[in-house]
Design an enzyme around this catalytic site. Structure first.
Site, PDB file in Angstrom:
ATOM      1  N   CYS A 139       0.843  -1.202   0.000  1.00 56.63           N
ATOM      2  CA  CYS A 139       0.000   0.000   0.000  1.00 56.63           C
ATOM      3  C   CYS A 139       0.881   1.256   0.000  1.00 56.63           C
ATOM      4  O   CYS A 139       1.725   1.433   0.886  1.00 56.63           O
ATOM      5  CB  CYS A 139      -0.919   0.002   1.225  1.00 56.63           C
ATOM      6  SG  CYS A 139      -1.824   1.535   1.436  1.00 56.63           S
ATOM      7  N   GLY A 167     -14.128   7.895  -7.867  1.00 57.32           N
ATOM      8  CA  GLY A 167     -12.785   8.001  -8.432  1.00 57.32           C
ATOM      9  C   GLY A 167     -11.670   7.728  -7.450  1.00 57.32           C
ATOM     10  O   GLY A 167     -10.550   8.207  -7.643  1.00 57.32           O
ATOM     11  N   ASN A 211     -12.977  10.620  -1.280  1.00 63.92           N
ATOM     12  CA  ASN A 211     -13.428   9.821  -2.419  1.00 63.92           C
ATOM     13  C   ASN A 211     -13.505   8.369  -1.961  1.00 63.92           C
ATOM     14  O   ASN A 211     -12.542   7.844  -1.385  1.00 63.92           O
ATOM     15  CB  ASN A 211     -12.453   9.950  -3.591  1.00 63.92           C
ATOM     16  CG  ASN A 211     -12.513  11.324  -4.224  1.00 63.92           C
ATOM     17  OD1 ASN A 211     -13.576  11.933  -4.297  1.00 63.92           O
ATOM     18  ND2 ASN A 211     -11.373  11.824  -4.677  1.00 63.92           N
ATOM     19  N   HIS A 237      -8.254   8.273   2.936  1.00 62.27           N
ATOM     20  CA  HIS A 237      -7.589   9.574   2.976  1.00 62.27           C
ATOM     21  C   HIS A 237      -8.597  10.680   2.772  1.00 62.27           C
ATOM     22  O   HIS A 237      -9.519  10.558   1.959  1.00 62.27           O
ATOM     23  CB  HIS A 237      -6.475   9.669   1.924  1.00 62.27           C
ATOM     24  CG  HIS A 237      -6.913   9.324   0.532  1.00 62.27           C
ATOM     25  ND1 HIS A 237      -7.053   8.015   0.117  1.00 62.27           N
ATOM     26  CD2 HIS A 237      -7.247  10.098  -0.527  1.00 62.27           C
ATOM     27  CE1 HIS A 237      -7.446   8.006  -1.142  1.00 62.27           C
ATOM     28  NE2 HIS A 237      -7.589   9.255  -1.562  1.00 62.27           N
ATOM     29  N   CYS A 255       0.471   3.388   3.201  1.00 56.36           N
ATOM     30  CA  CYS A 255       1.157   2.744   4.333  1.00 56.36           C
ATOM     31  C   CYS A 255       2.649   3.030   4.230  1.00 56.36           C
ATOM     32  O   CYS A 255       3.314   3.299   5.244  1.00 56.36           O
ATOM     33  CB  CYS A 255       0.905   1.238   4.353  1.00 56.36           C
ATOM     34  SG  CYS A 255      -0.699   0.743   5.044  1.00 56.36           S
ATOM     35  N   HIS A 278      -8.979  14.497   1.430  1.00 60.17           N
ATOM     36  CA  HIS A 278      -8.359  15.592   0.682  1.00 60.17           C
ATOM     37  C   HIS A 278      -8.755  16.893   1.360  1.00 60.17           C
ATOM     38  O   HIS A 278      -9.958  17.170   1.518  1.00 60.17           O
ATOM     39  CB  HIS A 278      -8.884  15.658  -0.750  1.00 60.17           C
ATOM     40  CG  HIS A 278      -8.537  14.500  -1.625  1.00 60.17           C
ATOM     41  ND1 HIS A 278      -7.554  14.561  -2.589  1.00 60.17           N
ATOM     42  CD2 HIS A 278      -9.056  13.252  -1.698  1.00 60.17           C
ATOM     43  CE1 HIS A 278      -7.502  13.391  -3.232  1.00 60.17           C
ATOM     44  NE2 HIS A 278      -8.398  12.588  -2.704  1.00 60.17           N
ATOM     45  N   THR A 297      -8.576   6.250  -6.069  1.00 60.42           N
ATOM     46  CA  THR A 297      -7.483   5.550  -6.754  1.00 60.42           C
ATOM     47  C   THR A 297      -6.495   4.907  -5.801  1.00 60.42           C
ATOM     48  O   THR A 297      -5.737   4.031  -6.207  1.00 60.42           O
ATOM     49  CB  THR A 297      -6.713   6.513  -7.680  1.00 60.42           C
ATOM     50  OG1 THR A 297      -6.191   7.588  -6.897  1.00 60.42           O
ATOM     51  CG2 THR A 297      -7.616   7.053  -8.778  1.00 60.42           C
TER      52      THR A 297
HETATM   53  P1  5GP Z   1      -8.047   9.515  -4.669  1.00 59.37           P
HETATM   54  O1  5GP Z   1      -8.137   9.626  -6.165  1.00 59.37           O
HETATM   55  O2  5GP Z   1      -7.804   8.073  -4.247  1.00 59.37           O
HETATM   56  O3  5GP Z   1      -9.149  10.163  -3.920  1.00 59.37           O
HETATM   57  O4  5GP Z   1      -6.762  10.343  -4.251  1.00 59.37           O
HETATM   58  C1  5GP Z   1      -5.472   9.865  -4.325  1.00 59.37           C
HETATM   59  C2  5GP Z   1      -4.561  11.063  -4.303  1.00 59.37           C
HETATM   60  O5  5GP Z   1      -3.261  10.616  -4.009  1.00 59.37           O
HETATM   61  C3  5GP Z   1      -4.492  11.806  -5.641  1.00 59.37           C
HETATM   62  O6  5GP Z   1      -4.897  13.158  -5.449  1.00 59.37           O
HETATM   63  C4  5GP Z   1      -3.025  11.692  -6.044  1.00 59.37           C
HETATM   64  O7  5GP Z   1      -2.532  12.864  -6.656  1.00 59.37           O
HETATM   65  C5  5GP Z   1      -2.339  11.395  -4.722  1.00 59.37           C
HETATM   66  N1  5GP Z   1      -1.132  10.614  -4.852  1.00 59.37           N
HETATM   67  C6  5GP Z   1      -0.962   9.500  -5.632  1.00 59.37           C
HETATM   68  N2  5GP Z   1       0.285   9.021  -5.462  1.00 59.37           N
HETATM   69  C7  5GP Z   1       0.906   9.838  -4.571  1.00 59.37           C
HETATM   70  C8  5GP Z   1       2.221   9.846  -4.010  1.00 59.37           C
HETATM   71  O8  5GP Z   1       3.075   9.000  -4.289  1.00 59.37           O
HETATM   72  N3  5GP Z   1       2.495  10.849  -3.136  1.00 59.37           N
HETATM   73  C9  5GP Z   1       1.588  11.803  -2.800  1.00 59.37           C
HETATM   74  N4  5GP Z   1       1.979  12.753  -1.934  1.00 59.37           N
HETATM   75  N5  5GP Z   1       0.342  11.825  -3.311  1.00 59.37           N
HETATM   76  C10 5GP Z   1       0.006  10.856  -4.188  1.00 59.37           C
HETATM   77 ZN    ZN Z   2      -2.395   1.376   3.598  1.00 58.65          ZN
END
Ligand code: 5GP
Ligand code: ZN
Length: 114
Positions: free
Chosen positions: A4, A93, A87, A100, A7, A102, A95
């Site tokens: 992860c 969306g 999210n 987490h 993690c 935002h 990913t």
């Molecule tokens: P989700 O799309 O799951 O709501 O948000 C995942 C977020 O993680 C995205 O905004 C993406 O830019 C961020 N993200 C993806 N990989 C990394 C990383 O390696 N480091 C950091 N700081 N953010 C990441």
């Molecule tokens: Zn994790």
């Protein structure tokens, strides 16, 4: 979880720009910011998404929300306003499968989001 990404960030194995750390949560800057302030707040322990975090009922969700507000204050956006988004699942969306929040702010944002 060893595979992860978040993690890995929580454990310090993956580099990130940390903003705030509490006993059970950390905040770090999103690698692809969508606003002048775009910080992710995560529980250090692995929960797949908001549903899992809420179901745990262990106070971590409140800690994540409190950290988001503390970061907003520290970033100087608490008075102008900010948005906190979890999210959750494919239609939203999500990913990264580690819960987490935002924290977005520093500009006026449209509602509803796309
Ligand atoms: P989700 O799309 O799951 O709501 O948000 C995942 C977020 O993680 C995205 O905004 C993406 O830019 C961020 N993200 C993806 N990989 C990394 C990383 O390696 N480091 C950091 N700081 N953010 C990441
Ligand atoms: Zn994790």
């Amino acid at each position: 979880m060893s595979d992860c990404l978040f993690c890995g960030i929580a454990e310090g194995a993956v580099p990130a720009t940390l903003v705030l750390e509490t006993t059970h949560a950390i905040a770090f800057r999103d690698i692809n910011p969508q606003a002048p302030t775009h910080v992710l707040v995560i529980p250090k322990a692995h929960y797949a998404d908001l549903a899992d975090l809420a179901a745990a009922g262990d106070g971590l969700l409140a800690e994540v929300a409190e950290v988001a507000h503390q970061v907003a204050v520290a970033e100087g956006i608490a008075d102008s306003g900010y948005r906190v988004v979890f999210n959750t699942g494919s239609h939203a969306g999500q990913t990264v499968a580690h819960a987490h929040a935002h924290l977005l702010g520093g500009r006026r944002m449209a509602w509803p989001p796309g």
